[in-house]
Structure formats: C-alpha cells, structure tokens
Design a protein around this motif. Structure first.
Motif, short mmCIF file in Angstrom:
data_model
loop_
_atom_site.label_atom_id
_atom_site.label_comp_id
_atom_site.label_asym_id
_atom_site.label_seq_id
_atom_site.Cartn_x
_atom_site.Cartn_y
_atom_site.Cartn_z
N PRO A 1 20.17 9.43 -23.80
CA PRO A 1 21.60 9.23 -23.58
C PRO A 1 22.26 10.33 -22.75
O PRO A 1 23.15 10.05 -21.93
N ASN B 1 17.84 4.88 -35.57
CA ASN B 1 17.25 4.35 -34.35
C ASN B 1 15.75 4.57 -34.36
O ASN B 1 15.22 5.40 -35.10
N THR C 1 15.99 -0.60 -29.66
CA THR C 1 16.07 0.74 -30.26
C THR C 1 17.03 0.81 -31.44
O THR C 1 17.17 1.88 -32.04
N PHE D 1 16.55 9.90 -28.58
CA PHE D 1 17.94 9.48 -28.69
C PHE D 1 18.92 10.62 -28.46
O PHE D 1 20.13 10.43 -28.54
N THR E 1 23.27 3.94 -21.49
CA THR E 1 24.25 5.02 -21.57
C THR E 1 24.89 5.27 -20.22
O THR E 1 26.09 5.55 -20.13
N SER F 1 21.33 3.50 -29.60
CA SER F 1 21.94 4.80 -29.82
C SER F 1 23.08 5.00 -28.83
O SER F 1 24.23 4.88 -29.18
N VAL F 2 22.75 5.28 -27.59
CA VAL F 2 23.67 5.70 -26.53
C VAL F 2 24.61 6.81 -27.03
O VAL F 2 25.67 7.04 -26.47
N GLU G 1 17.75 3.24 -23.20
CA GLU G 1 18.79 4.20 -23.60
C GLU G 1 19.39 4.93 -22.41
O GLU G 1 20.60 5.18 -22.37
#
Length: 228
Positions: free
Chosen positions: A208, A115, A177, A204, A138, A180-181, A134
């Motif tokens: 999240p 990421n 990005t 990241f 998330t 990610s989450v 993010e």
C-alpha cells in the motif's frame, strides 16, 4: 496536532471495528457485497465527521501519499500514523473482546478480519497476486483521494467519492487479500490473529505504501493535479 491525532485515532478505530467486524460477525449474512459497503460507509461517515479536523486520512499509506504529493509534512504524517495504528489496534482488541463472548468463536479458526493470501485464505491467491493487487488498488485509491480533495474539486462530494472507491476496491479484492490498502487496518487484526497473519503483515505495509507514494508523486509532478 492533538486534535488531529484524536480524530485520526477515532476514525481508524471506526473503520477497523465496523469493517472487520462486518466480516467476522455478519459476513455469513451480508456476504462480500455487505462487507464491501461496511468498509466504504464507515469511511464516508468518518470523512464527514472528522474530515474538517484532520482530513480523515485514517490510513498510513494515505498520509505518506500526501507527503509525496507535497500536501503534508513528513513530521506531521508520522504523528498521524502513530494515531492511526493506535486506533486500529484498539479496534481489533475491542472486536476480539466482543467475539470472545460467543461460545463457539475461536480466533484461530474464525479469524479477526485479518488480511492474507495463499492456501487456506479465501480465494487462495498467490503472494504475487496479493502484492500486485494491493499496489495497484492503493495507487488508484490514492488517485481518487488526491483528486477529490484538490482545491478545484467540489469539497462536499469528496467523502462520498472516496468511500465509494473503497467499496469498489473491496468488491473486487476481498477474495484476493481481504483488502488492505491500509497498513493500520492490517496491523490491528494481525496483532491478535496469530503468527500466520503476522508473518504476512509485511506485504500489507509495503505494497500500500508503494501504491500511495507512486500516486502522490504523480500528482506532485503536475500530470494529474488540476490545481497546478
């Protein structure tokens, strides 16, 4: 607990290997849509494979969100997180070993599905854009997870709903990005991808967790929890 840890390690390994692998190995052929479905389908498969064992969190943010929602003890979440990070790290290492067998592969140039944000990374979005995406993505992902796994929700559909939510998140956010989450998903590739990825890893992890915990607290309040 050891069964749960093994399940979480295998589940996170699968998500990172096939999700990040789809980006680095097959990205030019399948495009952003294909990569998005690779992440989502990997999650769906693991949800039905290991869900009965561990709940298939395969994501430290999800485990901490479950703690915030009152559905998990912090001590158990810590053990989940250790297994998740281990699985993601092993997957990134296996992916690197596979890619190293390609004559023109360079981790510095081709990456490992890590990421990021800023100049030179995909859509070149700013740090603020990356952080906001993010957190919000998330948060919404955790809302789906908590709602789909509630006592009154149809249990057989939970894995499908959660996996498809991850697909949608990737369709929107890959250019922002890489999506990610999931701190473990970010940690594994960053560990081997070089200093730039490591220097951006904090976002990241932090973003999240903020998003997932906020969703967990919302359910804990009873405002969204149909079981209350």
């Amino acid at each position: 607990m050891i069964k749960k840890q093994i399940a979480e390690c295998i589940g996170t390994f699968t998500l990172v290997l096939f999700g990040c692998g789809s980006a680095v190995i097959a990205g030019a052929d399948i495009g952003l849509t294909g990569i998005s479905f690779a992440f989502g389908l990997a999650l769906i498969g693991m949800a039905y494979a290991i869900g009965p064992v561990s709940g298939c969190h395969i994501n430290p943010a999800v485990s901490l969100g479950a703690v915030a929602a009152g559905r998990m003890q912090l001590s158990e979440a810590v053990q989940y997180i250790i297994a998740q990070v281990a699985g993601a790290t092993l997957a990134a290492l296996v992916l690197l070993l596979v890619l190293s067998g390609k004559a023109d592969y360079s981790v510095a140039q081709n990456g490992l599905g890590q990421n990021g944000w800023g100049v030179g990374y995909l859509g070149e979005y700013s740090m603020v854009s990356a952080f906001v995406f993010e957190v919000v993505a998330t948060f919404l992902f955790m809302i789906v997870i908590l709602g789909a796994t509630g006592k009154t929700a149809p249990a057989a559909m939970a894995g499908l709903a959660i996996g498809l939510a991850l697909v949608v998140i990737h369709l929107v956010g890959i250019n922002v990005t890489g999506v990610s989450v999931n701190p473990a998903r970010s940690f594994g590739p960053a560990l081997f991808a070089g200093t730039a990825a490591l220097s951006q890893l904090w976002l990241f992890i932090v973003a999240p967790i903020i998003g997932a915990v906020a969703a967990g607290l919302l359910f804990k309040s009873g405002l969204l929890d149909a079981d209350e």
